[in-house]
Write a protein that holds these residues in place. Structure first.
Motif, PDB file in Angstrom:
ATOM      1  N   GLY A  25      35.927  39.477  25.996  1.00 50.18           N
ATOM      2  CA  GLY A  25      36.904  38.399  26.092  1.00 50.18           C
ATOM      3  C   GLY A  25      37.846  38.570  27.268  1.00 50.18           C
ATOM      4  N   PHE A  26      38.354  39.777  27.473  1.00 50.78           N
ATOM      5  CA  PHE A  26      39.271  40.018  28.584  1.00 50.78           C
ATOM      6  C   PHE A  26      38.575  39.861  29.939  1.00 50.78           C
ATOM      7  N   ILE A  27      37.363  40.395  30.044  1.00 49.93           N
ATOM      8  CA  ILE A  27      36.634  40.276  31.314  1.00 49.93           C
ATOM      9  C   ILE A  27      36.330  38.815  31.619  1.00 49.93           C
ATOM     10  N   ALA A  28      35.904  38.079  30.589  1.00 47.86           N
ATOM     11  CA  ALA A  28      35.622  36.657  30.800  1.00 47.86           C
ATOM     12  C   ALA A  28      36.881  35.907  31.197  1.00 47.86           C
ATOM     13  N   LEU A  29      38.021  36.233  30.586  1.00 47.31           N
ATOM     14  CA  LEU A  29      39.273  35.556  30.913  1.00 47.31           C
ATOM     15  C   LEU A  29      39.708  35.850  32.348  1.00 47.31           C
ATOM     16  N   ILE A  30      39.641  37.099  32.750  1.00 49.69           N
ATOM     17  CA  ILE A  30      40.092  37.464  34.098  1.00 49.69           C
ATOM     18  C   ILE A  30      39.174  36.849  35.148  1.00 49.69           C
ATOM     19  N   ALA A  31      37.840  37.051  34.977  1.00 47.68           N
ATOM     20  CA  ALA A  31      36.899  36.515  35.969  1.00 47.68           C
ATOM     21  C   ALA A  31      36.931  34.987  35.984  1.00 47.68           C
ATOM     22  N   GLY A  32      36.988  34.374  34.797  1.00 50.05           N
ATOM     23  CA  GLY A  32      37.037  32.919  34.736  1.00 50.05           C
ATOM     24  C   GLY A  32      38.315  32.353  35.314  1.00 50.05           C
ATOM     25  N   SER A  33      39.444  33.037  35.124  1.00 47.70           N
ATOM     26  CA  SER A  33      40.713  32.568  35.690  1.00 47.70           C
ATOM     27  C   SER A  33      40.687  32.626  37.209  1.00 47.70           C
ATOM     28  N   ILE A  34      40.137  33.688  37.755  1.00 49.91           N
ATOM     29  CA  ILE A  34      40.022  33.780  39.220  1.00 49.91           C
ATOM     30  C   ILE A  34      39.158  32.639  39.759  1.00 49.91           C
ATOM     31  N   LEU A  35      38.038  32.385  39.077  1.00 49.45           N
ATOM     32  CA  LEU A  35      37.164  31.295  39.503  1.00 49.45           C
ATOM     33  C   LEU A  35      37.843  29.931  39.320  1.00 49.45           C
ATOM     34  N   SER A  36      38.584  29.776  38.242  1.00 49.68           N
ATOM     35  CA  SER A  36      39.279  28.501  37.994  1.00 49.68           C
ATOM     36  C   SER A  36      40.346  28.238  39.054  1.00 49.68           C
ATOM     37  N   VAL A  37      41.091  29.263  39.410  1.00 50.59           N
ATOM     38  CA  VAL A  37      42.128  29.091  40.442  1.00 50.59           C
ATOM     39  C   VAL A  37      41.505  28.727  41.774  1.00 50.59           C
ATOM     40  N   ALA A  38      40.416  29.413  42.114  1.00 51.78           N
ATOM     41  CA  ALA A  38      39.759  29.119  43.394  1.00 51.78           C
ATOM     42  C   ALA A  38      39.239  27.677  43.432  1.00 51.78           C
ATOM     43  N   LEU A  39      38.603  27.233  42.336  1.00 46.87           N
ATOM     44  CA  LEU A  39      38.085  25.865  42.303  1.00 46.87           C
ATOM     45  C   LEU A  39      39.206  24.827  42.239  1.00 46.87           C
ATOM     46  N   THR A  40      40.280  25.169  41.532  1.00 48.67           N
ATOM     47  CA  THR A  40      41.403  24.221  41.444  1.00 48.67           C
ATOM     48  C   THR A  40      42.046  24.002  42.808  1.00 48.67           C
ATOM     49  N   LEU A  41      42.208  25.078  43.589  1.00 53.10           N
ATOM     50  CA  LEU A  41      42.782  24.934  44.931  1.00 53.10           C
ATOM     51  C   LEU A  41      41.889  24.082  45.832  1.00 53.10           C
ATOM     52  N   ARG A  42      40.601  24.192  45.635  1.00 52.71           N
ATOM     53  CA  ARG A  42      39.685  23.422  46.478  1.00 52.71           C
ATOM     54  C   ARG A  42      39.537  21.976  46.010  1.00 52.71           C
ATOM     55  N   LEU A  43      39.627  21.737  44.706  1.00 51.56           N
ATOM     56  CA  LEU A  43      39.339  20.410  44.159  1.00 51.56           C
ATOM     57  C   LEU A  43      40.578  19.669  43.653  1.00 51.56           C
ATOM     58  N   SER A  44      41.737  20.231  43.844  1.00 44.59           N
ATOM     59  CA  SER A  44      42.948  19.582  43.301  1.00 44.59           C
ATOM     60  C   SER A  44      43.195  18.210  43.912  1.00 44.59           C
ATOM     61  N   VAL A  45      42.964  18.082  45.201  1.00 42.21           N
ATOM     62  CA  VAL A  45      43.187  16.797  45.860  1.00 42.21           C
ATOM     63  C   VAL A  45      42.227  15.754  45.328  1.00 42.21           C
TER      64      VAL A  45
END
Length: 250
Positions: A25-45
């Motif tokens: 659970g912790f590994i999935a949360l950390i890795a998924g959060s990093i991926l979510s932040v990266a995609l959010t910065l790219r797709l927010s607009v």
């Protein structure tokens, strides 16, 4: 001591499994959060440019819960390939571990409102969490099925290699038997050759011994004839003396 160890062993296994699920659970949360932040910065607009508000909220919730919708099923699948896991226990425990950490951070930042905003975004977040649990459980089942297939393939390969080894062993045994037969045949041929040579040598020496025996017989016959002649010569002189004695009386 052994009885205590046997009693505590199941508890140790459960504790280790629980720790492993929490780690997932912790590994999935950390890795998924990093991926979510990266995609959010790219797709927010682009997400902000979506005209439909509900769709915009759904996309935002999807990016925020990428850890439970994408990363956790992948980790569960990989873990199920290497060890035996329970589908729903593993998926639910890992998802609850990550969600508890996120809710704790939201409660610290925003209080109760951070846990449940009461809008459609909260409903989408709950649906995303439930969908992530279902996907993770299915991933565990798929991982176990793939591991079983891999085990069957491994056993088939092992059986095939064993059959190949048995064939090689039989071929080696046949080759050894043929080699022994050849050696036996060569030994028999050599023995026959030696026997023939001995017989030929015996046959060749027999005529040489026959003339020698004939010569010995002739010599014995000559010696026998010479002895009577010598005997007659030895007996003859007394008769001559007798005749010579009678002659003056006449």
């Amino acid at each position: 001591m052994s009885s205590k160890t046997s009693v505590l062993e199941p508890l140790r296994v459960r504790v280790r499994r629980f720790q492993f699920i929490m780690g997932l659970g912790f590994i999935a949360l950390i890795a998924g959060s990093i991926l979510s932040v990266a995609l959010t910065l790219r797709l927010s607009v682009r997400i902000q440019a979506v005209p439909v508000g509900v769709l915009r909220v759904a996309l935002a919730v999807l990016l925020e819960n990428l850890w439970v919708l994408g990363m956790l099923p992948v980790l569960c699948y990989g873990a199920a390939r290497v060890m035996e896991l329970r589908p729903w226990t593993t998926a639910g425990g890992a998802a609850l571990t990550g969600a508890a950490f996120l809710n704790a951070m939201a409660f610290i930042q925003s209080g109760v409102y951070g846990l449940w905003a009461g809008d459609i975004g909260s409903v989408f977040s709950l649906a995303a969490f439930a969908g992530g649990v279902v996907l993770s459980a299915r991933a565990v089942l798929m991982g176990r099925h793939a591991a079983a297939q891999q085990s069957v393939k491994t056993q088939a390969k092992a059986a095939e290699r064993k059959s190949e080894y048995d064939e090689f062993l039989r071929a080696a045994e046949q080759g050894g038997a043929r080699l022994e037969q050849r050696e036996a045949q060569s030994t028999a041929v050599a023995g026959d050759a030696l026997t023939a040579a001995a017989v030929s040598a015996t046959v060749a020496s027999a005529p040489a011994q026959a003339p020698a025996s004939d010569a010995n017989a002739a010599a014995s016959q000559d010696s026998g004839a010479a002895e009577p002649a010598a005997t007659e010569e030895a007996v003859a002189p007394p008769a001559t003396d007798t005749q010579a004695g009678k002659a003056p009386e006449a």
